[in-house]
Design an enzyme around this catalytic site. Sequence first.
Site, PDB file in Angstrom:
ATOM      1  N   SER A   7       0.857  -1.188   0.000  1.00  0.00           N
ATOM      2  CA  SER A   7       0.000   0.000   0.000  1.00  0.00           C
ATOM      3  C   SER A   7       0.891   1.237   0.000  1.00  0.00           C
ATOM      4  CB  SER A   7      -0.882  -0.004   1.255  1.00  0.00           C
ATOM      5  OG  SER A   7      -1.513   1.241   1.465  1.00  0.00           O
TER       6      SER A   7
ATOM      7  N   TYR B 278      -1.498  -1.474  10.545  1.00  0.00           N
ATOM      8  CA  TYR B 278      -1.597  -1.528   9.083  1.00  0.00           C
ATOM      9  C   TYR B 278      -0.350  -0.951   8.415  1.00  0.00           C
ATOM     10  CZ  TYR B 278      -3.693  -1.128   4.432  1.00  0.00           C
ATOM     11  OH  TYR B 278      -3.961  -1.254   3.084  1.00  0.00           O
TER      12      TYR B 278
END
Length: 309
Positions: free
Chosen positions: A142, A155
């Site tokens: 990401s 995350y």
Amino acid sequence: MSRYNLTGRTVVITGSTGGLGSALADALRARGANLALLDLNLEAVKAQAEQLGGGTVARGFWADVRDLGSLEIAMMGAAEHFGRLDIVIANAGIDTMAPMATLDPAAFEQVIDINLAGVWRTFRAALPHVQPHRGYLLAISSMAAFVHSPLQASYTASKAGVWAMCDSIRLELRALGVGVGSAHPTFVRTPMMDDVVADPAGRALWSGNDKGLWKMVPMHTVTAGIVNGIERRADQIIIPKTLTLTAKAPGLFRALVERIGFRDRAIQRAIDIASPSGWHDSQASSRHEPTLVLTGSAGRQPIPEPNRN
């Protein structure tokens, strides 16, 4: 460098029934690839395979990225069915939205286990099958690997870890002719992002992700970028390309992005309203697939379905 032709090659995708997994499966099948689809929800993944052509071009397999043995069995089954494995995409992932001070420790550990260790297990199980064909391993990371937002320590740590891990494994496999890449899309509409947008803490941070610095990009932009990266056997795939400089020089831009994108008032507001569970809706993480307990894992408690990217 010549294009890595996808026609007739077998691609494995973990978390294949999730938002990004489904879109990638469609895009890769359109390129002529055969698909081995791995997911926790066996009925859903079987139905997905049938929709994509079934038979010799698409088949679903049960696998849990938290369990190396299940991945090894699925990879072996896929290799036997298709005759070879060429490309493996480690796509399964989840997210949380809560500050360190209140987040349930189990939620933090779950994200790391699925998003980071799950990629390692996927690559480990895939390597014996990919190596003979000098194939390609791709992890879905990401932009969070480079831009580290508050309330998402699990995350961002997992996605940055995936980026670093891919760099390390690439060096290990270079002499074998196996490529290793990491894909870094920005915000895109998926069930996981729907939960973030619906979360009051998420809205306080990202303002709904419909404008400005945190605006979502269309799914077709992400899938096209990833497929193009696979065809180039790219080390790193940044989506959209306009964020390449940000990704290449995180230390240079991080302070500016944090100053512009995360105001103290917004951070404090998000902290005040965040749920300690990491999800504003206790059912959010298992809304789309059932909660399962691993067979033979004595004492393990049910945890939410991980295949959410």
